[in-house]
Write a protein that holds these residues in place. Sequence first.
Motif, PDB file in Angstrom:
ATOM      1  N   ASP A   1       1.049  -1.595   0.277  1.00 16.95           N
ATOM      2  CA  ASP A   1      -0.375   0.416   0.041  1.00 16.95           C
ATOM      3  C   ASP A   1       0.818   1.528   0.361  1.00 16.95           C
ATOM      4  OD1 ASP A   1      -2.723  -1.469   0.424  1.00 16.95           O
ATOM      5  OD2 ASP A   1      -1.829  -1.670   2.291  1.00 16.95           O
TER       6      ASP A   1
ATOM      7  N   GLY B 289       0.463   8.493   5.625  1.00 16.55           N
ATOM      8  CA  GLY B 289      -0.108   7.048   6.235  1.00 16.55           C
ATOM      9  C   GLY B 289      -1.511   7.546   6.824  1.00 16.55           C
ATOM     10  N   LYS B 290      -2.175   8.440   6.794  1.00 10.31           N
ATOM     11  CA  LYS B 290      -3.024   8.494   6.986  1.00 10.31           C
ATOM     12  C   LYS B 290      -4.704   7.519   6.144  1.00 10.31           C
ATOM     13  CE  LYS B 290      -6.693  11.652   8.523  1.00 10.31           C
ATOM     14  NZ  LYS B 290      -7.612  13.043   8.298  1.00 10.31           N
ATOM     15  N   ASN B 291      -4.048   7.886   4.768  1.00 13.70           N
ATOM     16  CA  ASN B 291      -5.088   6.838   3.698  1.00 13.70           C
ATOM     17  C   ASN B 291      -4.239   5.990   2.845  1.00 13.70           C
ATOM     18  OD1 ASN B 291      -7.803   8.167   4.513  1.00 13.70           O
ATOM     19  ND2 ASN B 291      -6.302   9.829   4.289  1.00 13.70           N
ATOM     20  N   TRP B 292      -4.348   5.249   2.361  1.00 14.02           N
ATOM     21  CA  TRP B 292      -3.492   4.205   1.847  1.00 14.02           C
ATOM     22  C   TRP B 292      -4.429   3.753   0.259  1.00 14.02           C
ATOM     23  CZ3 TRP B 292       1.258   3.192   3.825  1.00 14.02           C
ATOM     24  CH2 TRP B 292       2.067   3.128   4.828  1.00 14.02           C
ATOM     25  N   VAL B 293      -3.595   3.405  -0.246  1.00 13.55           N
ATOM     26  CA  VAL B 293      -4.037   3.382  -2.367  1.00 13.55           C
ATOM     27  C   VAL B 293      -2.603   2.510  -2.258  1.00 13.55           C
ATOM     28  CG1 VAL B 293      -5.063   5.426  -2.655  1.00 13.55           C
ATOM     29  CG2 VAL B 293      -2.428   4.316  -3.081  1.00 13.55           C
ATOM     30  N   GLU B 294      -3.758   1.010  -2.714  1.00 13.84           N
ATOM     31  CA  GLU B 294      -2.985  -0.060  -2.823  1.00 13.84           C
ATOM     32  C   GLU B 294      -1.946  -0.221  -4.756  1.00 13.84           C
ATOM     33  OE1 GLU B 294      -5.444  -3.729  -3.895  1.00 13.84           O
ATOM     34  OE2 GLU B 294      -6.286  -3.212  -0.949  1.00 13.84           O
TER      35      GLU B 294
END
Lengths: 377, 429
Positions: B339, B345-350
């Motif tokens: 990710d 590190g608040k929001n993650w994408v793959e």
Amino acid sequence: MFTLEVKKISKVVALTLFAVTTFVNAGDVKDVKGPSFKERAIDGSVEYKVKDNSYAGVYKVNPQVAKEKIKYGRTPSKTEIKAGDIDVRYDWQGLPDGKGSVAKGDELFEAKCAMCHGDMGSGGKGYPKLTGGDITTLKNQLVHPENGDEGPERSIGAYWPYASTLWWYIKTGMPFPHPMSLSNDDVYAIVAYLLSVEEIQIDGKDLDDDYVLDKKKLMKVVMPNVNGFYPDVNGKDGPMVMKKFLSDPKNYGTPTKRCMKDCPTAKVVHIKASLNDGITPPLSEKRDMPKEKKSAGGDNKFAKLYKAKCSACHGNDAIAPKVGKKDSWADRIKQGKDTLYKHALKGFKGMPAKGGNADLSDADVKGIVDYMIEQSK
Amino acid sequence: MNNSNSIDETANRRGFLKNIAASVVAAGALAPVTLSAKDDPALIEEPEWGKKLGFPVDATPYGQPSPYEHNVIRRVHKLLSSGDMYASVAMCPIQDLSGIITPNGLFFHRSHGGAAIVDPNEYRLVIHGLVEKPLVLTLEQLKRYPSESRIHFIECPANGSTEWRAPQFNTLQFMKGMMSSAEWTGVKLSTLLKDVGIKPEAKWVLAEGSDNSHMGRTLPVEKILDDAMVVWAQNGEALRPEQGYPVRLLVPGWEGNLNVKWLKRLEFGDKPWHAKEETSKYTMLTPSGKAIRFFWPMEVNSVITSPCPDKPWTDLKKGDIVEIEGLAWTGQGTVKGVDISFDGGKNWVEANLKGLVLPKSWTRFSYMYKWEGKPILLSSRAYDDAGFVQPTIDQEVKVMGVEAIYHRNAIVTWEVKANGEVNNVHIRS
């Protein structure tokens, strides 16, 4: 993938798991599925098998190999095995006979060890500090050195769980430039000296100067931090204890979930004092032709001998005058070559005769001295 | 310019070239050349190397990289040595590597008493202890066993150890360069040991090297029979001296130190040995004051290699589409995914994995990104098929404290500034 794994576990567990997974997937945290404990290898990882002539589904293997019993080589003789069997296990298997006194160890340490490990093993020379720690410091965490935090002191007496390691380490790894050169008696003496400096007792008694350590006495030593390590792998099921430990990532701060959205975050910490400056050679992403190297006489015989035989100490100004460091050599060069030859050949202060390289001829030693002077003018 | 081969396209390009030629005035060898400010001399002028002979085919019997690549080298730092450059480490320039194989000359080098030069004619491997038939092999005999080749990374457990307390290095080479990856060739120990016969009471093996340090390490028999190998080749050629020529132990996914170099002896026993690198060093002190004694596998880990402090985005223009690329690895199985976060590190994408995805191996990941010239906090987080996820710094420190030295695998974050510069930062509560 998920359905496959569900099939392998009992229905009740499967239902519970399914419910939990559904719940967390509905939010912003994703579970990462691992294998069951049974399917894990000894280190908690996935155990891959050979199936359909393929390992882990990616490497083809020749199935003929597994069917054959292949043998080359020969059976070594007992003498051959014994000659190479130099280890000393924590339960003392492999410890040879011998004896040495604390006083003798003191003398040997002064002559062969103190130039790197400092007086009484107190450090300060760039090489590991051996003594003077305190077991109560092992809980220390050096989080804020600027606030005067102190770190743990991992000295022999404070940290090492077994005295067997001490004997084995010194015999097979020390003195650093000449391992396997100490007799068993000398090793006993140095071990006795270090145990004495660390105030380790045997039979409730201090190891004073004339104490003579031998195999029987050494085997009685219980180090203060013997219970300072986990997990306990010394029992019959040691490897299985490790498998349990490593299969549970909570033991080492590793999560099993991926938070994807609105995860807890924290503040940004920048580098305060970069260590980049000490990198050798300096970092560079340039793509250019290399500059012509200055010839430092690096190809001649004495340069090579210096590098191989002398640089372990003379490359570190804390131990011996560093070659190339003009300040350290100016006064010495003034004493004249004959004096420096004499010191190198016969020994002087911390410098053993020929730097401990008895195999060097006098002419070679003089040649190396010339080289070192030339490099340090 | 696109790669279309259509006749129309070719005709248009010819016309285009004609126009250039007119403005340049016959770019022949003898004719004077008038360049407009826009024209690139590298395209207009015949380069030096096109006007003379190159070096002959017999000039370098063992080939060398282009001299222009002279800065792609291993590097050292005094702080990472135990007093000198014999018990020390030379870091691999992973910022300059491509794919999942490290060239042999750049493979990181950790030794405890210098790299021994072993005479292959005098090489012997002895297998003894709790076995039915002890065995001694010469190198020739060892290499007669059927071989297998596997791609695995080797990572020193101290990789990243300077980062426990705070960020300190602003270069990928010293943050993560205590690892490299190669294709190793040798014999699986399960094959080699079949005739030797391990006794049932044997639970542990001591592997010992023949170098100055006589490195000894204890391994469980399970690993020896699972995927451990005795290897003699690295990326198609003999092991380099600094990798244990002529023979090293290969313990896929496990601490570099366990992959004993200059291997001379395997002794089977009923108890672990507790060698120097299992007591005085390579043990992990936790805040309880107690230390983890053995810790074998290298945990799931990742780092973005482009951009990184060494490979910034300073050449990018706002709106450029750029590939974010990185390395993920795990010693506990196979990388399952990575990710990426742009906000610390608040929001993650793959991200996407690319290339070979192999067990206990480096794995490349990729994400296409539109650079807007606004500062971002770029992080990667890998997870593996053992079910383990790379921890945040807070998660790892909470359990391990900051004095463990070894096995640090927390998430790495790059601060990418508006001008494209990249800095190593920590995200800490």
